[in-house]
Design a protein around this motif. Structure first.
Motif, PDB file in Angstrom:
ATOM      1  N   PHE A 156      52.573  32.606  41.840  1.00  0.00           N
ATOM      2  CA  PHE A 156      52.900  31.604  40.945  1.00  0.00           C
ATOM      3  C   PHE A 156      51.566  30.553  40.660  1.00  0.00           C
ATOM      4  N   ASN A 157      50.896  30.455  41.719  1.00  0.00           N
ATOM      5  CA  ASN A 157      49.610  29.539  41.472  1.00  0.00           C
ATOM      6  C   ASN A 157      48.478  30.501  40.732  1.00  0.00           C
ATOM      7  N   GLY A 158      48.627  31.751  41.136  1.00  0.00           N
ATOM      8  CA  GLY A 158      47.556  32.518  40.076  1.00  0.00           C
ATOM      9  C   GLY A 158      47.879  32.330  38.710  1.00  0.00           C
ATOM     10  N   LEU A 159      49.114  32.634  38.540  1.00  0.00           N
ATOM     11  CA  LEU A 159      49.777  32.471  37.102  1.00  0.00           C
ATOM     12  C   LEU A 159      49.399  31.178  36.287  1.00  0.00           C
ATOM     13  N   GLY A 160      49.388  30.119  37.334  1.00  0.00           N
ATOM     14  CA  GLY A 160      49.110  28.611  36.863  1.00  0.00           C
ATOM     15  C   GLY A 160      47.883  28.414  36.629  1.00  0.00           C
ATOM     16  N   LYS A 161      47.002  29.292  36.931  1.00  0.00           N
ATOM     17  CA  LYS A 161      45.416  28.912  36.626  1.00  0.00           C
ATOM     18  C   LYS A 161      44.923  29.629  35.411  1.00  0.00           C
ATOM     19  N   LYS A 162      45.861  30.532  34.968  1.00  0.00           N
ATOM     20  CA  LYS A 162      45.696  31.123  33.481  1.00  0.00           C
ATOM     21  C   LYS A 162      45.207  30.188  32.203  1.00  0.00           C
ATOM     22  N   ARG A 182      47.242  46.553  47.282  1.00  0.00           N
ATOM     23  CA  ARG A 182      47.133  46.011  48.535  1.00  0.00           C
ATOM     24  C   ARG A 182      46.473  44.714  48.562  1.00  0.00           C
ATOM     25  N   THR A 183      47.073  43.646  48.987  1.00  0.00           N
ATOM     26  CA  THR A 183      46.347  42.413  49.120  1.00  0.00           C
ATOM     27  C   THR A 183      45.247  42.399  50.460  1.00  0.00           C
ATOM     28  N   GLN A 184      44.042  42.105  50.249  1.00  0.00           N
ATOM     29  CA  GLN A 184      43.055  42.243  51.219  1.00  0.00           C
ATOM     30  C   GLN A 184      42.726  41.049  52.185  1.00  0.00           C
ATOM     31  N   PHE A 185      43.313  39.848  51.540  1.00  0.00           N
ATOM     32  CA  PHE A 185      42.639  38.555  52.162  1.00  0.00           C
ATOM     33  C   PHE A 185      43.664  37.559  51.740  1.00  0.00           C
ATOM     34  N   LYS A 186      43.823  36.370  52.584  1.00  0.00           N
ATOM     35  CA  LYS A 186      44.769  35.371  52.131  1.00  0.00           C
ATOM     36  C   LYS A 186      44.071  34.688  50.743  1.00  0.00           C
ATOM     37  N   GLY A 187      44.966  34.680  49.890  1.00  0.00           N
ATOM     38  CA  GLY A 187      44.364  34.076  48.367  1.00  0.00           C
ATOM     39  C   GLY A 187      44.163  35.154  47.708  1.00  0.00           C
ATOM     40  N   HIS A 188      44.309  36.504  48.034  1.00  0.00           N
ATOM     41  CA  HIS A 188      43.924  37.627  47.087  1.00  0.00           C
ATOM     42  C   HIS A 188      44.983  37.727  45.910  1.00  0.00           C
ATOM     43  N   ALA A 189      46.270  37.381  46.374  1.00  0.00           N
ATOM     44  CA  ALA A 189      47.261  37.511  45.222  1.00  0.00           C
ATOM     45  C   ALA A 189      46.909  36.384  44.173  1.00  0.00           C
ATOM     46  N   ILE A 190      46.318  35.281  44.492  1.00  0.00           N
ATOM     47  CA  ILE A 190      45.912  34.166  43.565  1.00  0.00           C
ATOM     48  C   ILE A 190      45.137  34.861  42.402  1.00  0.00           C
ATOM     49  N   GLU A 191      43.922  35.614  43.053  1.00  0.00           N
ATOM     50  CA  GLU A 191      43.076  36.124  42.306  1.00  0.00           C
ATOM     51  C   GLU A 191      43.631  37.237  41.061  1.00  0.00           C
ATOM     52  N   ILE A 192      44.601  37.951  41.867  1.00  0.00           N
ATOM     53  CA  ILE A 192      45.068  39.233  40.990  1.00  0.00           C
ATOM     54  C   ILE A 192      46.143  38.725  39.929  1.00  0.00           C
ATOM     55  N   ALA A 193      46.874  37.698  40.243  1.00  0.00           N
ATOM     56  CA  ALA A 193      47.703  37.163  39.202  1.00  0.00           C
ATOM     57  C   ALA A 193      46.972  36.298  38.044  1.00  0.00           C
ATOM     58  N   GLU A 194      45.986  35.516  38.588  1.00  0.00           N
ATOM     59  CA  GLU A 194      45.051  35.050  37.717  1.00  0.00           C
ATOM     60  C   GLU A 194      44.305  35.837  36.585  1.00  0.00           C
ATOM     61  N   GLU A 195      44.094  37.057  36.911  1.00  0.00           N
ATOM     62  CA  GLU A 195      43.419  38.069  36.215  1.00  0.00           C
ATOM     63  C   GLU A 195      44.153  38.969  35.494  1.00  0.00           C
ATOM     64  N   ILE A 196      45.518  39.012  35.839  1.00  0.00           N
ATOM     65  CA  ILE A 196      46.494  40.333  35.213  1.00  0.00           C
ATOM     66  C   ILE A 196      46.545  40.125  33.696  1.00  0.00           C
TER      67      ILE A 196
END
Length: 499
Positions: free
Chosen positions: A191-197, A156-170
């Protein structure tokens, strides 16, 4: 759904013997008084009352447990609702080897190009829409994933932008799909989290991003799954075919981020972001926002510079038809992307970050071949790379997932209230493309410079600052799952001969 007749995945007439001569090895005798036959488009169950035809698209899994053959499938209980059901039969011990071979053929027919047993990272947004995503996931989505033998990891996402962090670290080696139980906001973050990798291009190619419609805006599901039903979308993900999709880089100030859906300025942005306080109205809030601004004849002056690739509707129609006629595998289309223009999105060396910007940023001098036009009476600016902007609103009928272009629609100049209302009706009826008031172009980049007081600019439904921004497309940078692996669902540009 208005505008076009949606495909019904459950309708599969039982073929009669005069049309289909079934080979003997396509039929498996079970329970001594029943049979299972691999038909042209469906599994035909004879010996039950009544005889049934289960479309291959609905078959989730089949297996042999000792001497019991078990077939799980999606069973419709209403027009837009499916549940997991199963049939089971005992086979003779002497038929066990043949039953295993028959099951293998059934699964080949059921999945075709689609990957089986997908490893899915599920992100559930408990705050989006009406807050029902956790309930809908548990009731409508997870049972279908598990019946199809998918590996499911839920967070579950906890806050706005949490999915960015999850995708960046996956770890991209652990999953095949990131599925967002949400509106369109979570896919934007992923998409933006993956784009930060550090290996962004590799990550965006390996992990397919999908949406399971649990929010207010479910455009991604309409475009790729053809539905906003949670259970039908879950089946579409299970059977989805990996499809490359263009993504768009947005630069504003010193920031760069990715857009997968749309950018809007003027009446569309105002109707979306300016009615956030009316979310309880559902999709009706967009209609209210539109009518309010049409009656007020609001205009949004700006300066607009565009890199136009195709500016004739006839040429756009020909371009669209050529792309539709060209059906290639995922790997072939990836290869073609690199060969045609390796500067757009070269793939897939290790450690590659996002592609370099061909046109610079919003703060750089304008490229010399861009066309700058002051827009004193801009009524609406809407640009995107998907067909739907919302349910029943196919704003970009010529949009394609992987043609290396954005679709730009503008209403230039002051028009009457009556004409504006007509445009609104034309959107719902898929008549935007041929309406002369809509300026429709295929582009690869643009810069929009708003004037005047603070207002709304929307990127994938998210508000960004009221300031100059620039966009450029990256051919096939992202990956999604689609029902056909080639084009969006819903109404498209009619052929010249049928228009």
């Amino acid at each position: 759904m208005s505008g076009f007749e949606a495909r019904d995945p459950f309708t599969d007439p039982i073929p009669d013997s005069s049309q289909h001569e079934l080979e003997q090895n396509a039929t498996l005798i079970v329970n001594r008084n029943a049979s299972l036959t691999l038909g042209t488009d469906s599994l035909i169950v004879l010996g039950s009352q009544p005889t049934r035809a289960i479309p291959y698209y609905n078959v989730l899994w089949a297996e042999l447990a000792d001497l019991e053959i078990i077939i799980r499938y999606a069973h419709p209980t209403a027009k837009n609702v499916i549940v997991v059901a199963f049939i089971s039969y005992i086979v003779d011990k002497s038929e066990r080897s043949r039953a295993l071979a028959w099951i293998a053929k059934l699964l080949d027919s059921a999945y075709g190009e689609s990957q089986r047993c997908k490893r899915i990272k599920v992100l559930v947004n408990p705050f989006g829409g009406k807050g029902s995503a956790p309930k809908w996931f548990a009731r409508d989505i997870e049972p279908i994933f598990l019946a199809a033998k998918c590996e499911v990891n839920v967070e579950r996402t906890q806050f706005k932008g949490h999915a960015i962090e999850i995708a960046e670290e996956i770890n991209t080696n652990d999953f095949d799909v990131i599925a967002c139980c949400s509106g369109d906001g979570l896919p934007h973050e992923v998409f933006n989290g993956l784009g930060k990798k550090p290996d962004a291009r590799t990550a965006l190619a390996k992990l397919a991003v999908v949406q399971l419609p649990c929010g207010t805006g479910n455009a991604m599901s309409w475009n790729l799954n053809g539905t906003d039903s949670t259970s039908l979308a879950a089946l579409a993900v299970v059977k989805g075919i990996r499809t490359p999709m263009d993504l768009v880089s947005i630069t504003q100030g010193g920031n760069r981020f990715l857009s997968f859906l749309s950018q809007s300025f003027g009446i569309i942005a105002e109707c979306d972001l300016g009615t956030e306080h009316l979310r309880w109205l559902g999709d009706a809030r967009f209609t209210y926002g539109f009518l309010k601004r049409v009656i007020g004849k609001t205009l949004w002056p700006c300066d607009l510079a565009v890199k136009v690739e195709i500016d004739s509707k006839d040429q756009i129609r020909d371009h669209y038809q050529a792309e539709i006629d060209q059906r290639a595998s995922m790997e072939e289309r990836r290869r073609q992307t690199t060969l045609q223009n390796p500067t757009i999105s070269p793939r897939l060396g290790p450690g590659e970050a996002l592609p370099e910007l061909r046109y610079g940023t919003a703060t750089d001098p304008l490229p010399e071949d861009w066309h700058l036009v002051p827009q004193e009476k801009m009524g609406n600016f809407y640009c995107g790379n998907m067909r739907y902007m919302a349910a029943d609103m196919p704003f970009f009928p010529a949009a394609l997932p992987h043609d290396g272009n954005m679709d730009l629609v503008t209403i230039d100049g002051d028009i009457s209230r009556t004409a504006a209302l007509g445009l609104f009706l034309d959107v719902a009826k898929n008549r935007t493309f041929d309406n002369p008031l809509f300026n429709y172009r295929k582009i690869t980049g643009y810069r929009l410079m708003p004037r005047g007081k603070d207002g709304y600019i929307s990127i994938d439904g998210e508000r960004v600052p009221w300031a100059t921004f620039q966009a450029e497309v990256h051919h096939g940078l992202g990956t999604v799952l689609s029902r056909n692996g080639h084009c969006f669902e819903g109404p498209s540009v009619p052929n010249q001969s049928t228009s």
